[in-house]
Every structure is written in structure tokens, then in C-alpha cells.
Design a protein around this motif. Structure first.
Motif, PDB file in Angstrom:
ATOM      1  N   ASP A 407       0.858  -1.179   0.000  1.00 55.08           N
ATOM      2  CA  ASP A 407       0.000   0.000   0.000  1.00 55.08           C
ATOM      3  C   ASP A 407       0.892   1.226   0.000  1.00 55.08           C
ATOM      4  N   ALA A 408       0.329   2.368   0.352  1.00 55.42           N
ATOM      5  CA  ALA A 408       1.105   3.610   0.301  1.00 55.42           C
ATOM      6  C   ALA A 408       2.303   3.587   1.236  1.00 55.42           C
ATOM      7  N   ARG A 409       2.262   2.715   2.258  1.00 56.28           N
ATOM      8  CA  ARG A 409       3.363   2.645   3.219  1.00 56.28           C
ATOM      9  C   ARG A 409       4.505   1.759   2.737  1.00 56.28           C
ATOM     10  N   GLY A 410       4.260   0.966   1.698  1.00 54.46           N
ATOM     11  CA  GLY A 410       5.313   0.116   1.170  1.00 54.46           C
ATOM     12  C   GLY A 410       4.872  -1.315   1.001  1.00 54.46           C
ATOM     13  N   ARG A 411       5.827  -2.233   0.849  1.00 51.07           N
ATOM     14  CA  ARG A 411       5.518  -3.646   0.664  1.00 51.07           C
ATOM     15  C   ARG A 411       4.897  -4.235   1.926  1.00 51.07           C
ATOM     16  N   ALA A 412       3.994  -5.182   1.716  1.00 51.45           N
ATOM     17  CA  ALA A 412       3.242  -5.753   2.832  1.00 51.45           C
ATOM     18  C   ALA A 412       4.155  -6.396   3.864  1.00 51.45           C
ATOM     19  N   GLU A 413       5.201  -7.102   3.399  1.00 51.11           N
ATOM     20  CA  GLU A 413       6.099  -7.779   4.339  1.00 51.11           C
ATOM     21  C   GLU A 413       6.723  -6.806   5.325  1.00 51.11           C
ATOM     22  N   ALA A 414       7.220  -5.690   4.792  1.00 53.80           N
ATOM     23  CA  ALA A 414       7.897  -4.704   5.642  1.00 53.80           C
ATOM     24  C   ALA A 414       6.915  -4.027   6.593  1.00 53.80           C
ATOM     25  N   VAL A 415       5.746  -3.674   6.077  1.00 56.19           N
ATOM     26  CA  VAL A 415       4.752  -2.985   6.908  1.00 56.19           C
ATOM     27  C   VAL A 415       4.263  -3.913   8.019  1.00 56.19           C
ATOM     28  N   PHE A 416       3.966  -5.176   7.673  1.00 59.91           N
ATOM     29  CA  PHE A 416       3.485  -6.133   8.662  1.00 59.91           C
ATOM     30  C   PHE A 416       4.543  -6.363   9.737  1.00 59.91           C
ATOM     31  N   SER A 417       5.798  -6.505   9.321  1.00 62.04           N
ATOM     32  CA  SER A 417       6.891  -6.716  10.276  1.00 62.04           C
ATOM     33  C   SER A 417       7.018  -5.548  11.239  1.00 62.04           C
ATOM     34  N   GLN A 418       6.874  -4.345  10.719  1.00 62.91           N
ATOM     35  CA  GLN A 418       6.981  -3.152  11.562  1.00 62.91           C
ATOM     36  C   GLN A 418       5.793  -3.033  12.510  1.00 62.91           C
ATOM     37  N   LEU A 419       4.596  -3.353  12.009  1.00 66.47           N
ATOM     38  CA  LEU A 419       3.400  -3.243  12.838  1.00 66.47           C
ATOM     39  C   LEU A 419       3.462  -4.144  14.060  1.00 66.47           C
ATOM     40  N   TYR A 420       4.017  -5.370  13.879  1.00 71.03           N
ATOM     41  CA  TYR A 420       3.994  -6.356  14.952  1.00 71.03           C
ATOM     42  C   TYR A 420       5.378  -6.651  15.520  1.00 71.03           C
ATOM     43  N   HIS A 421       6.339  -5.775  15.216  1.00 71.92           N
ATOM     44  CA  HIS A 421       7.684  -5.845  15.790  1.00 71.92           C
ATOM     45  C   HIS A 421       8.303  -7.235  15.612  1.00 71.92           C
ATOM     46  N   LEU A 422       8.286  -7.733  14.388  1.00 75.08           N
ATOM     47  CA  LEU A 422       8.814  -9.066  14.101  1.00 75.08           C
ATOM     48  C   LEU A 422      10.320  -9.000  13.856  1.00 75.08           C
ATOM     49  N   PRO A 423      11.030 -10.089  14.134  1.00 75.35           N
ATOM     50  CA  PRO A 423      12.469 -10.104  13.878  1.00 75.35           C
ATOM     51  C   PRO A 423      12.773 -10.060  12.383  1.00 75.35           C
ATOM     52  N   ALA A 424      14.006  -9.742  12.048  1.00 79.04           N
ATOM     53  CA  ALA A 424      14.423  -9.643  10.650  1.00 79.04           C
ATOM     54  C   ALA A 424      14.145 -10.952   9.922  1.00 79.04           C
ATOM     55  N   GLY A 425      13.681 -10.835   8.691  1.00 74.89           N
ATOM     56  CA  GLY A 425      13.401 -12.017   7.884  1.00 74.89           C
ATOM     57  C   GLY A 425      11.965 -12.490   7.961  1.00 74.89           C
ATOM     58  N   TYR A 426      11.179 -11.893   8.848  1.00 73.43           N
ATOM     59  CA  TYR A 426       9.765 -12.291   8.983  1.00 73.43           C
ATOM     60  C   TYR A 426       8.863 -11.085   8.751  1.00 73.43           C
ATOM     61  N   PRO A 427       7.743 -11.322   8.060  1.00 67.55           N
ATOM     62  CA  PRO A 427       7.312 -12.592   7.483  1.00 67.55           C
ATOM     63  C   PRO A 427       8.092 -12.924   6.214  1.00 67.55           C
ATOM     64  N   SER A 428       8.299 -14.204   5.992  1.00 61.88           N
ATOM     65  CA  SER A 428       8.973 -14.647   4.776  1.00 61.88           C
ATOM     66  C   SER A 428       7.983 -14.625   3.615  1.00 61.88           C
ATOM     67  N   THR A 429       8.496 -14.857   2.424  1.00 64.88           N
ATOM     68  CA  THR A 429       7.615 -14.919   1.252  1.00 64.88           C
ATOM     69  C   THR A 429       6.585 -16.023   1.417  1.00 64.88           C
ATOM     70  N   GLU A 430       7.007 -17.153   1.983  1.00 68.11           N
ATOM     71  CA  GLU A 430       6.084 -18.273   2.214  1.00 68.11           C
ATOM     72  C   GLU A 430       5.035 -17.897   3.263  1.00 68.11           C
ATOM     73  N   ASP A 431       5.466 -17.165   4.302  1.00 67.37           N
ATOM     74  CA  ASP A 431       4.515 -16.701   5.317  1.00 67.37           C
ATOM     75  C   ASP A 431       3.443 -15.828   4.691  1.00 67.37           C
ATOM     76  N   MET A 432       3.855 -14.918   3.800  1.00 66.32           N
ATOM     77  CA  MET A 432       2.910 -13.999   3.185  1.00 66.32           C
ATOM     78  C   MET A 432       1.903 -14.756   2.317  1.00 66.32           C
ATOM     79  N   ARG A 433       2.383 -15.730   1.562  1.00 62.90           N
ATOM     80  CA  ARG A 433       1.463 -16.512   0.726  1.00 62.90           C
ATOM     81  C   ARG A 433       0.433 -17.245   1.579  1.00 62.90           C
ATOM     82  N   PHE A 434       0.890 -17.807   2.672  1.00 63.43           N
ATOM     83  CA  PHE A 434       0.016 -18.519   3.593  1.00 63.43           C
ATOM     84  C   PHE A 434      -1.046 -17.573   4.156  1.00 63.43           C
ATOM     85  N   MET A 435      -0.609 -16.404   4.626  1.00 64.69           N
ATOM     86  CA  MET A 435      -1.542 -15.445   5.220  1.00 64.69           C
ATOM     87  C   MET A 435      -2.499 -14.879   4.172  1.00 64.69           C
ATOM     88  N   GLN A 436      -2.022 -14.702   2.951  1.00 62.18           N
ATOM     89  CA  GLN A 436      -2.899 -14.219   1.886  1.00 62.18           C
ATOM     90  C   GLN A 436      -4.058 -15.179   1.653  1.00 62.18           C
TER      91      GLN A 436
END
Length: 566
Positions: A407-436
Motif C-alpha cells: 500500500d502507500a506505506r510500502g511492501r506488505a512484508e515490511a509494513v506487517f513486520s513493523q506493525l507487529y515488531h517481528l524479527p528480521a526475515g519475517y514474514p517470509s515470502t512463504e509466510d505472506m502466501r500462507f496469510m494471503q
């Protein structure tokens, strides 16, 4: 056993501090202070992501026949979604007879003709925003966009402090905001200062986003409001229009409420103003509701309250605020995740359908599913972010981001990681497909249930009109009108709300389900259709259209009196 008792006691203490029992147990389960050796003894069922998705699809979509996505290729034999629609229709019929909390008939028995014109003051009181607008109606034939009809608009946030204003204090807050907006409109040249200050009170149309037992075009008994609002305290059963006008007069705001409509009715009115085939207004954002233009013979006499005989002599149909979210009890297929949401809800049986379809709850169901997926499939590294333990911390906007990819804030992986304070590398591409995929199943289920609701109301309307026509005398003034309704090839559903307008693919999925239900019930889409059409700025426009109708009727009444005097 003692440790388990201690765990439950601590969880209950957390519950008393405002957290759900599930939150408290999960928080203690993953707490760094917990004994690691004891945690090792807790058996966690492991499965692949494919297995989890397969079960999620079966639980969320299987009971409504959506485990294989619709293709609009033809009717589905024994369509489970059509069966659900028929069950909803039975509940709607029952609610239309005596239930005082839903299926509320308005005072409006005519849809706009599209010729209404003029400049009107409109106010929309929603769950999170108060909007005041000056609306310039130009008639159905205008080529301008709907947005251009609003020549001035101000929005005021209804935050927690405003929702907690009790009784008259809320309406005083509202009156002051209206006064502020009027001054801005005068300064901008949209309203004449002399006319406002010296003339008669300026007529105002009000869109009210809460249940109302309507008793006149500009009045109705105030009902419990919900959504944490305390404006009804001490005022339940009192007339909304009279309450507003009394306070406006006390504060010397030269405005008078002349028309009141529910926000779903306003959506229908604004849609019918631009489209003569509109018969339903659908709101799907934080909450869900549908307004329907239904035959009077469908509705129990007690639901109308006290109305003059002249009203019944003129009304073959009436706009009905269904309060759709209240339906579905004991017929909606609930998953274990829905039951967790319900168990933590302060009013678990008040709006069962809304729990499965509206923007306020879609994100919460998604959050509950994710918690289980993290622990059982290793999603997000198998570690639960503490932020995900907070109820309603996952909103539908985040679901939309995951499905959309960015969205306007950037790629979903980066925004989701920032929102929920996830460690580097998460969510992975596979994580995103699963959640989608998970988010898609939850949204798809919502669209199918909304489609079943719309179709049930459409069928009710047609069946009641056929019965009505069969009972009418040929010379009845309602005969031709009812026959025309029955022959409509296209019925328009005007829609608004963030889920329908912003969630990726939702509107298209809902339309496919409506088409499928039409075909499964034996209709040819070339001959009869139900189509979704966006209703922009529907609450303000609908309030203005309603006001224009009332003003026009009053003007015609005055002219008739003048003619009689001569």
C-alpha cells in the motif's frame, strides 16, 4: 494440577484487567517467566501449512458450498448457499412481523423521482464521524459526479470522549459542530448570512446511524445505540427530532431538523436518486446493514406504530432498515475460531451475522486463526508477537494490505513486520502466501453470507409483491405500481463502506455470488439481475434527498390549501 490451577488463577487476574481469557492464557504460555521445562510438557500438534490451509478452507467455506470457487457457469445442484439464504429469509419474515429491534419501517414510502433539486443542509452522525454538508441537488439527468453535489463539508471525529457524552450533552456537542460548519459555509459564500441569521430556521436532513423507531418524517423514538455511545442515556423512547430541535433552539443555532433517515436508508435514497432501479442500500464497513424497499403487506401492523390512515392510503411499499447484523443466530456455520470470538464478546448473541462479515470482526477472526497457525505450523518462525495477543489488534485494513501485497506505506512484508515488531526475515515470502490465502478465505466467506442476505431480501420482496398483486382489485392505484416492480429486469443494490470499496476483490466476489444465487434459483441472468453500484457520499446525499422530498410535499400541501381557499 497445582501449577495448572495457578496458571488459570493468573489468567483470570489478567481477565479482570480487561484481557480475554484466551489472551491471558496465551500470554502466560509464552511468557519468559514461565518454566521452560514445564512448557516442554505441553503437547503442540504439528502439521504442515498445506494441511492447515486445507482444513481452514473446509471450515470457512465448505458449509456454504464455496470450497470450490464459483465460476458462474450454471446452477449448483443443492447449492448450500441457496439453502442458507432460504434460512435467512425465514428469519427475515419473522422479524418483519413483530420484532421491535430490527426490520424497522421508515416513514418514507416513496423513492425519489430523480427530479428533486435545490440546496440543502445535511448532517450524518456515524459511529466514528459527524459530517455536516451543504448539498446541491441537480437532478438525476446531471452529468456531474456525485461528489460535485456536495459544495461544502466538514468532518468531526467522534472519539471515545464524545461517545461517552451522556444524553443531551452529546446533542449539544453536535449542535456546536453544526454551528461551526454553518459559519464556515457562510464565510465561503455557500450560505447567505442574512438568510441564516434573520430568516426562519434552516431545514436540515439528518442521517442517523443507529436504530430508530420512526414515527414521522422528522421524528422517531430513540433506541439503545450500542458502539459505546451514551447519547441515549435518559432519552430512550423520546423523540429524536424534538430532542435535536430543542437543543438547537436553546443554543440559538437557527436550524431545524425536518427529515430523519437511517444511514442505510440514506444509502438507498442516494442510489435511487441517480438510478431508478435501486431497491436496496448496503453498508459494509465497520458494521453491516441493508435498507430495502419492501411491500407494506410484508410487515406486521404493530411495527408501524401510530400513523394516520392517509399514510396507508398512499403507501404500497416502505423503506425498511433491516438491522441485518442481528440475524443469523443458530443458522450460521461457526468455526472454532468464531466461537473463540463469540466467547470473548460482551454481547455474543446481539449481532451474530455481523461477527462473520463486517470490517470490525474480519481482522479479529484472522488474528485468532493466525495465533493457532503460528503455534501449529511454524508460521512467522513459530513465535507469537505479544502485540498479536491483544484482542482486535489485527484490523481489516491489515488483512487488505496482506492480500494486496503493498500500500502507500510500502511492501506488505515490511509494513506487517513493523506493525507487529517481528524479527528480521519475517514474514517470509512463504509466510505472506500462507496469510494471503487465509485472509482470502475469511473475506470470501463474508461475501458469500452478504450475498445470501441480499438475495433472501430480493426473493422476499418479489414473493410479497406477487401475493399483493393477486389480492388487489384491478382498479386499485397500487396494481400498476406493483406490476411494474415485478417486471423489473435489473435491481440495483447501492453500496458503500470500506470493506466493499477498499478490500481487494471483495465487491467482485460478492457480485459473483449474487449471480450464482440467481442461477441456482432458476433465473436467467440475461432476463433478471441483481447488480452492485457504488453510492458515493451516500449518507449526506441521502439525507439531502429525503429532506428535498419532505420540503416538496410541504410545498405541495401549501399550494393545495391555497387552491382550496380560492
Amino acid at each position: 494440577m497445582a501449577s495448572l490451577k495457578l496458571l488459570i488463577i493468573n489468567a483470570l487476574k489478567s481477565l479482570s484487567r480487561g484481557r480475554s481469557f484466551l489472551q491471558a492464557l496465551l500470554a502466560l504460555w509464552i511468557s519468559p517467566k514461565s518454566n521452560p521445562n514445564k512448557l516442554k510438557k505441553i503437547k503442540v500438534f504439528r502439521r504442515t501449512r498445506e494441511e492447515f490451509l486445507k482444513e481452514a478452507k473446509k471450515l470457512l467455506l465448505g458449509p456454504i458450498g464455496s470450497n470450490h470457487f464459483i465460476t458462474n457457469s450454471g446452477p449448483i445442484p443443492n447449492d448450500p448457499l441457496l439453502l442458507l439464504s432460504k434460512k435467512l429469509k425465514a428469519q427475515f419474515e419473522k422479524g418483519l412481523q413483530t420484532n421491535p429491534a430490527c426490520m424497522l419501517p421508515s416513514y418514507n414510502h416513496q423513492l425519489p423521482g430523480g427530479h428533486e433539486s435545490g440546496q440543502y443542509l445535511a448532517v450524518d452522525i456515524g459511529g466514528s464521524t459527524l459530517r455536516v454538508g451543504v448539498v446541491d441537488l441537480k437532478g438525476r439527468q446531471t452529468t456531474d459526479d456525485d461528489d460535485s453535489n456536495i459544495v461544502h463539508m466538514d468532518s468531526y471525529k467522534i472519539d471515545r470522549n464524545v461517545r461517552l457524552l451522556r444524553g443531551a450533552f452529546f446533542f449539544k456537542w453536535m449542535a456546536r459542530k453544526i454551528e461551526t460548519s454553518l459559519k464556515k459555509a457562510i464565510d465561503a459564500g455557500h450560505i447567505s448570512k442574512a438568510e441564516y441569521e434573520v430568516g426562519d430556521p434552516m431545514p436540515m436532513g439528518l442521517a442517523w446511524s443507529f436504530p430508530l423507531e420512526q414515527t414521522s418524517p422528522n421524528g422517531g423514538n430513540i433506541c439503545p445505540m450500542g458502539k459505546s455511545f451514551l447519547a441515549c442515556d435518559g432519552l430512550i423512547g423520546q423523540d429524536l427530532g424534538a430532542t435535536c430541535n430543542k437543543i438547537l433552539q436553546e443554543l440559538r443555532v437557527n436550524v431545524e431538523v425536518v427529515s430523519i433517515v437511517n444511514d442505510s436508508n440514506a444509502t438507498l435514497l442516494s442510489s435511487a436518486y441517480s438510478s431508478p432501479s435501486a431497491r436496496f442500500g448496503l453498508i459494509l464497513g465497520t458494521g453491516v446493514n441493508i435498507a430495502a424497499h419492501l411491500p407494506v403487506n410484508l410487515i406486521g401492523k404493530s411495527k408501524f406504530g401510530e400513523r394516520p390512515d392517509s399514510w396507508y392510503e398512499q403507501a404500497s411499499h416502505v423503506m425498511v432498515n433491516t438491522e441485518l447484523g442481528m440475524f443469523g443466530r443458530d443458522i450460521l456455520p461457526l468455526t472454532r475460531w468464531d466461537k473463540i470470538l463469540k466467547a470473548g464478546h460482551e454481547r455474543p448473541d446481539f449481532q451474530p451475522l455481523e461477527h462473520l462479515v463486517s470490517g470490525y470482526y474480519l481482522g479479529e477472526v484472522f488474528r485468532i486463526v493466525l495465533l493457532e497457525a503460528i503455534k501449529t505450523t511454524g508460521l512467522l518462525g513459530g513465535k507469537i508477537s505479544p502485540l498479536l495477543l491483544d484482542a482486535y489488534s489485527m484490523d481489516t485494513g491489515t488483512m487488505s494490505l496482506i492480500i494486496n501485497g503493498r500500500d502507500a506505506r510500502g511492501r506488505a512484508e515490511a509494513v506487517f513486520s513493523q506493525l507487529y515488531h517481528l524479527p528480521a526475515g519475517y514474514p517470509s515470502t512463504e509466510d505472506m502466501r500462507f496469510m494471503q490465502q487465509l485472509a482470502g478465505y475469511i473475506a470470501q466467506r463474508s461475501a458469500s453470507i452478504v450475498a445470501a442476505s441480499v438475495f433472501a431480501l430480493w426473493e422476499l420482496k418479489n414473493e410479497a409483491e406477487q401475493t399483493f398483486l393477486d389480492e388487489l382489485e384491478p382498479e386499485s392505484p397500487f396494481s400498476e405500481e406493483t406490476a411494474v416492480e415485478l417486471m423489473m429486469e435489473r435491481t440495483t443494490v447501492g453500496y458503500t463502506g470500506s470493506v466493499l470499496t477498499c478490500f481487494p476483490g471483495y465487491k467482485e466476489t460478492l457480485q459473483k455470488y449474487l449471480d450464482q444465487l440467481m442461477m441456482s434459483s432458476g433465473h436467467n441472468l440475461k432476463e433478471r439481475r441483481i447488480d452492485l453500484v457504488e453510492a458515493k457520499e451516500s449518507s449526506l446525499l441521502g439525507a439531502a434527498v429525503s429532506l428535498a422530498g419532505v420540503v416538496e410535499e410541504e410545498r405541495m400541501g401549501l399550494n393545495e390549501k391555497k387552491d382550496m381557499a380560492y
